[in-house]
Design a protein around this motif. Structure first.
Motif, mmCIF file in Angstrom:
data_model
loop_
_atom_site.group_PDB
_atom_site.id
_atom_site.type_symbol
_atom_site.label_atom_id
_atom_site.label_comp_id
_atom_site.label_asym_id
_atom_site.label_seq_id
_atom_site.Cartn_x
_atom_site.Cartn_y
_atom_site.Cartn_z
ATOM 1 N N THR A 131 0.824 -1.208 0.000
ATOM 2 C CA THR A 131 0.000 0.000 0.000
ATOM 3 C C THR A 131 0.854 1.252 0.000
ATOM 4 O O THR A 131 2.019 1.252 0.436
ATOM 5 C CB THR A 131 -0.912 -0.001 1.230
ATOM 6 N N ALA A 132 0.249 2.359 -0.484
ATOM 7 C CA ALA A 132 0.929 3.647 -0.520
ATOM 8 C C ALA A 132 1.180 4.145 0.898
ATOM 9 O O ALA A 132 0.367 3.935 1.805
ATOM 10 C CB ALA A 132 0.097 4.661 -1.305
ATOM 11 N N GLY A 133 2.301 4.806 1.093
ATOM 12 C CA GLY A 133 2.672 5.334 2.399
ATOM 13 C C GLY A 133 3.495 4.376 3.235
ATOM 14 O O GLY A 133 3.897 4.714 4.357
ATOM 15 N N THR A 134 3.760 3.187 2.716
ATOM 16 C CA THR A 134 4.550 2.219 3.474
ATOM 17 C C THR A 134 5.989 2.721 3.615
ATOM 18 O O THR A 134 6.628 3.112 2.637
ATOM 19 C CB THR A 134 4.530 0.854 2.773
ATOM 20 N N PHE A 135 6.493 2.689 4.837
ATOM 21 C CA PHE A 135 7.856 3.146 5.107
ATOM 22 C C PHE A 135 8.866 2.093 4.633
ATOM 23 O O PHE A 135 8.701 0.900 4.889
ATOM 24 C CB PHE A 135 8.029 3.408 6.609
ATOM 25 N N LEU A 136 9.926 2.562 3.953
ATOM 26 C CA LEU A 136 10.936 1.643 3.421
ATOM 27 C C LEU A 136 12.299 1.830 4.063
ATOM 28 O O LEU A 136 12.959 0.856 4.436
ATOM 29 C CB LEU A 136 11.065 1.825 1.895
ATOM 30 N N LEU A 137 12.754 3.103 4.215
ATOM 31 C CA LEU A 137 14.144 3.324 4.629
ATOM 32 C C LEU A 137 14.275 4.694 5.273
ATOM 33 O O LEU A 137 13.704 5.679 4.781
ATOM 34 C CB LEU A 137 15.068 3.219 3.392
ATOM 35 N N ASP A 138 15.048 4.763 6.374
ATOM 36 C CA ASP A 138 15.360 6.029 7.036
ATOM 37 C C ASP A 138 16.829 6.338 6.752
ATOM 38 O O ASP A 138 17.732 5.752 7.358
ATOM 39 C CB ASP A 138 15.108 5.925 8.540
ATOM 40 N N LEU A 139 17.065 7.266 5.827
ATOM 41 C CA LEU A 139 18.428 7.545 5.381
ATOM 42 C C LEU A 139 19.245 8.273 6.442
ATOM 43 O O LEU A 139 20.474 8.144 6.468
ATOM 44 C CB LEU A 139 18.392 8.373 4.091
ATOM 45 N N ARG A 140 18.602 9.044 7.310
ATOM 46 C CA ARG A 140 19.363 9.816 8.290
ATOM 47 C C ARG A 140 20.117 8.906 9.262
ATOM 48 O O ARG A 140 21.131 9.317 9.836
ATOM 49 C CB ARG A 140 18.433 10.766 9.041
ATOM 50 N N ASN A 141 19.654 7.695 9.429
ATOM 51 C CA ASN A 141 20.347 6.779 10.323
ATOM 52 C C ASN A 141 21.692 6.341 9.773
ATOM 53 O O ASN A 141 22.512 5.789 10.517
ATOM 54 C CB ASN A 141 19.486 5.535 10.586
ATOM 55 N N TYR A 142 21.910 6.561 8.475
ATOM 56 C CA TYR A 142 23.135 6.090 7.844
ATOM 57 C C TYR A 142 24.026 7.236 7.375
ATOM 58 O O TYR A 142 25.105 6.967 6.824
ATOM 59 C CB TYR A 142 22.805 5.189 6.641
ATOM 60 N N CYS A 143 23.610 8.494 7.557
ATOM 61 C CA CYS A 143 24.375 9.640 7.061
ATOM 62 C C CYS A 143 24.762 10.543 8.232
ATOM 63 O O CYS A 143 24.018 10.673 9.204
ATOM 64 C CB CYS A 143 23.570 10.437 6.029
ATOM 65 N N LYS A 144 25.919 11.172 8.116
ATOM 66 C CA LYS A 144 26.382 12.118 9.143
ATOM 67 C C LYS A 144 27.429 13.039 8.544
ATOM 68 O O LYS A 144 28.047 12.732 7.527
ATOM 69 C CB LYS A 144 26.941 11.366 10.343
ATOM 70 N N ASP A 145 27.590 14.190 9.233
ATOM 71 C CA ASP A 145 28.643 15.158 8.913
ATOM 72 C C ASP A 145 29.530 15.243 10.149
ATOM 73 O O ASP A 145 29.086 15.610 11.236
ATOM 74 C CB ASP A 145 28.030 16.523 8.578
ATOM 75 N N ILE A 146 30.802 14.886 9.997
ATOM 76 C CA ILE A 146 31.668 14.737 11.165
ATOM 77 C C ILE A 146 32.261 16.055 11.633
ATOM 78 O O ILE A 146 33.086 16.058 12.562
ATOM 79 C CB ILE A 146 32.801 13.743 10.856
ATOM 80 N N ASP A 147 31.892 17.200 11.020
ATOM 81 C CA ASP A 147 32.373 18.480 11.541
ATOM 82 C C ASP A 147 31.905 18.641 12.986
ATOM 83 O O ASP A 147 30.759 18.347 13.342
ATOM 84 C CB ASP A 147 31.848 19.625 10.683
#
Length: 872
Positions: free
Chosen positions: A339-355
């Motif tokens: 169905t539409a609206g199904t959650f697939l992936l949370d990209l923020r959990n895998y991305c970061k800025d080390i500054d």
């Protein structure tokens, strides 16, 4: 030559002062020559010897005949060190050859000389070095002497210097010198004077040596420095300066170093310039937690005196890192029809800025693109949550063949980057690749192309042949793998299932021979499965009748006797055969004698069109004229099922043939033939069918037989060896008589010997699964042999022969022959054929008819021979 007084004024004595210069005249003399000598002196006066030896004197010419002894200056005459007197021998020769030698004695006189300096002061200006801080002490000893050994007096000028000279010539300092306060150099004039006032003066140069007794100190006042991270190597952080009180004019003599363990900075040891040497990353440990770097600097002079100073360098964070995602490639699965609206992936959990600085580590997710991106979306640029926007149906023609969607998302650094110009190899964003595989859902059942299938198969179809094929489809995409199986039907009494279906292709094959006479129709239930859902279809296999059964007659073997005078047209012994065929009409039978009917004495009536027929004598026997010579007839009777076929159909249809074997003995006249009850053997024919996969059965049997034969042969060899060892040859036995004593003859006795000849009966046939050839076998014993193409099944034959043995050789009764096990092993025996007129012996009173009675009695006692007994 002759010695003549030529030297005028010699011998003589003269004096000269010491230290006389070269060329000083010591003594003058003349040379007198002869008036006859016109040329004067041939050899000028010379000093030929001196006592002691010296080269301090020489002779110079002052006039024609006037000469003078002078000093040479080498060596200089010294009264104190040299001899006081020298005797010089002077030689001269004139032109007339006259010579003369005389002695001049030279005495050295003493002279008051100046005092002299000895040692280094005699040849150079003495340089004396005095370390600052040295206590008052003697710094030098002047070495001087008077040639006349008089006492000398020492003086020093100028008097204002802090030094003094003693009467012994020792120079002493009068103070402790300080290099930083006192003059660095002093020049002293040392004068030495003898009692007569003669003196000598030399200069002494005294240098005050600076010693390193002061510590250098830093002149740089700044203690805290700030620099941004990621400065390139060689960047100057600070210029450190220092001074040394001991040597203010030579700052290069100071050496700079870093005492702390430092990997980021280095200092020039001569100039004190502090530079960046390693990468300074504010965002990595340990600077991420502790950005202040403490550096301990050290300055050291040549004497080892040093000072230290601690400075602090603060590393400031810059936006030098783009956002990074780990991993940067994602592979996800989503079921179709999700169905539409199904959650697939949370990209923020895998991305970061080390500054480190929060103002430098902000980023956002933008630019969702790629194949099928309209089916997906990001909830917001900050969250990075990927969701589905609509359901995906793989069976939809718009999505047909699409299983993987390839998406890209751009992770952008939102803070203002300041590294793109300084570090062009950096980028302010990262690209995420997302591959979403749509996992198919099994929605549809397999569907057969037909609800039922019907295959018509002749019963003679070979095992392993393909008889048909079923086919099923599945509407799911991608197409599911369909597997086929037989779930019901197709079994017989001997086989659980005589059909096989290919699991992948749906091809139906037969595993065993079909038999129309047993089962005319097989109904199978075939199942198609896509691993989750199944469907079934009915398969009907109609077995088509084929003439594959041969006629079977009873009896199939018969043996009897007939008299030679039997009338033509007689049904021999009332013999009649009755035949049956499982797949043929009784009217289709046709009878004919194929072998053994010599002179066509025998026929069957009727010869065709019936399932029963009688053996008829067609023509009389004629032994008297020699037309007939055989007394035993072995007839091979063929029964075929082609009587109802036309000549054209016989070439195309399958025809089977049954066989019957008859053994007829003709009894010579006037022998009375006693009727006997006919005996027969029932032959059961069985066909052994092997599965194609059971090829190893004959292989294992053959291999086991060979191994058993080899073992038996080896045991026989061992037995023969043991017998040969234990039993010596008969010729070497002790006590054995060379000549046998004659034996007493025993009275002859009549002995009745009953002999039984048995023949192995091969009453079944089958096909070898390995070679494909036909072979025959005995159903009881299991004996086998390859079948010849034109040889029918061998009937069961068992006969007994009774003979009487007497003392008279060469006499015997008629014997009935039985087929031997192998044609090559047949032996000729005396029979009625070869001895028609043989008379019975004295002890033999039975007639041929009585033989028949004995044969009948033995059959009643023992019963019929079985194939098992025949095979033995």
């Amino acid at each position: 030559g002759r010695r003549t007084q030529l030297l005028k004024g010699l011998p003589a004595t003269s004096t000269v002062e010491e230290n006389a210069a070269a060329g000083v005249s010591v003594y003058t003399f003349n040379v007198t020559v002869s008036p006859m000598s016109s040329e004067g002196v041939a050899i000028l006066p010379i000093i030929v010897n001196s006592n002691p030896l010296t080269e301090a004197f020489g002779i110079e010419r002052k006039g024609d005949l006037e000469f003078s002894v002078v000093t040479t200056g080498n060596p200089v005459l010294d009264y104190e060190t040299m001899p006081k007197s020298f005797d010089l021998q002077i030689f001269v020769e004139d032109t007339m050859g006259r010579t003369d030698v005389n002695i001049l004695t030279v005495q050295i006189t003493d002279k008051n000389e100046h005092p002299v300096f000895r040692g280094n002061m005699a040849i150079q200006t003495v340089m004396i070095y005095v370390l600052e801080g040295t206590r008052v002490e003697r710094i030098y000893q002047v070495d001087a002497a008077d040639p006349e050994n008089a006492e000398l007096r020492y003086t020093l000028l100028p008097e204002s210097v802090p030094f003094l000279v003693l009467e012994s010539g020792a120079i002493f300092s009068t103070k402790v010198f300080d290099y930083e306060k006192d003059p660095h150099c002093y020049f002293l004039n040392i004068t030495v004077t003898d009692p007569d006032g003669l003196n000598s003066t030399k200069t002494v140069n005294i240098n005050i040596i600076n010693i390193n007794d002061e510590r250098p100190y830093f002149t740089t006042q700044q203690r805290i420095y700030r620099i941004p991270e990621e400065q390139s190597p060689g960047t100057v952080v600070a210029s450190i300066t220092a001074k040394d009180p001991d040597d203010e004019d030579s700052p290069c003599r100071l050496f700079y170093s870093i005492q702390s363990s430092e990997r980021y900075f280095s200092i020039n040891p001569s100039t004190g310039v502090l530079q960046v040497t390693g990468r300074i990353d504010r965002d990595a440990q340990p600077l991420q937690l502790h950005p202040n770097i403490s550096v301990i600097l050290r300055v050291e002079d040549c004497g080892g005196h040093a000072s230290e100073m601690e400075i602090t360098i603060i590393i400031e964070d810059i936006n030098d890192n783009p956002p990074e995602c780990n991993p940067s490639t994602f592979r996800k699965e989503a079921k179709e029809n999700m169905t539409a609206g199904t959650f697939l992936l949370d990209l923020r959990n895998y991305c970061k800025d080390i500054d480190v600085d929060p103002s430098n580590n902000q980023f956002s997710f933008t630019g969702l693109s790629g194949f099928g991106s309209n089916n997906f979306a990001l909830e917001s640029t900050v969250s990075g949550r990927l969701v589905m926007t609509e359901s995906i149906d793989l069976e939809n023609p718009a999505n047909l063949g699409v299983e993987v969607y390839s998406l890209t998302v751009r992770v952008q650094d939102t803070a203002c980057p300041n590294y793109t110009s300084k570090y062009p190899f950096y980028t302010s964003f990262d690209i995420i690749h997302i591959y979403i595989r749509i996992k198919p859902v099994n929605e549809f059942f397999p569907v057969f192309s037909d609800l039922s299938y019907e295959f018509n198969v002749p019963e003679t179809t070979k095992v392993g042949s393909t008889i048909g094929r079923v086919n099923a489809r599945d509407k799911d995409w991608p197409p599911s793998v369909i597997t086929y199986s037989i779930v019901a039907g197709g079994g017989t009494r001997d086989y659980t299932n005589i059909f096989w279906i290919s699991p992948t292709k749906g091809v139906v094959k037969i595993l065993a021979r079909l038999d129309y006479e047993t089962t005319q129709k097989h109904i199978l239930t075939v199942q198609a499965s896509d691993q989750e859902k199944t469907a079934t279809a009915s398969v009907t296999v109609n077995v088509l009748e084929v003439n594959d059964e041969e006629p079977v007659c009873s009896p199939n073997f018969y043996s009897f006797q007939i008299p030679a005078s039997l009338a033509v047209g007689t049904n021999i012994n009332g013999f009649r055969i009755e035949c049956q065929d499982r797949d043929s009409d009784p009217r289709s039978f046709r009878y004919f004698i194929n072998e053994g009917n010599m002179n066509n004495h025998f026929i069957f009536s009727p010869s065709a069109g019936s399932n029963t027929s009688q053996l008829i004598l067609a023509s009389r026997f004629d032994y008297e004229s020699g037309l007939d010579t055989n007394w035993i007839y072995r007839l091979r009777v063929y029964i075929t099922d082609d009587n109802l076929l036309s000549a054209k159909d016989k070439t195309t249809h399958l025809i089977n043939t049954g066989t019957v074997t008859l053994s007829i003995r003709v009894i010579p006249n006037p022998t009375t033939v006693i009727a006997t009850t006919p005996g027969f053997t029932v032959v059961t024919k069985r066909e052994n069918l092997y599965s194609e996969s059971a090829w190893y059965v004959p292989f294992v049997i053959t291999l086991g037989s060979l191994l058993l034969l080899g073992l038996l042969g080896y045991l026989g060899f061992l037995l023969a060896t043991w017998v040969r060892t234990c039993c010596p040859p008969a010729g070497k036995a002790v006590g054995t008589p060379l000549i046998n004593s004659p034996e007493k003859k025993k009275p002859k006795k009549d002995v009745v010997v009953t002999m039984t000849k048995l023949n192995t009966v091969f009453d079944g046939e089958a096909r070898d699964p390995v070679t494909g050839n036909m072979y025959e076998f005995n159903t009881r014993s299991g004996a086998r042999r390859w079948k010849k193409n034109d040889e029918p099944l061998q009937p069961a034959l068992a006969m007994q022969e009774t003979s009487s043995a007497t003392g008279d050789s060469g006499q015997g009764s008629d014997r009935a022959e039985a087929p031997s096990k192998k044609p090559s092993e047949k032996k000729e025996e005396p029979t009625a054929e070869t001895k028609p007129r043989a008379k019975p012996s004295a002890g033999q009173s039975e007639a041929p008819g009585q033989d028949g009675l004995r044969l009948q009695k033995q059959k009643e006692d023992r019963g019929l021979f079985s194939p098992a007994s025949q095979s033995r």
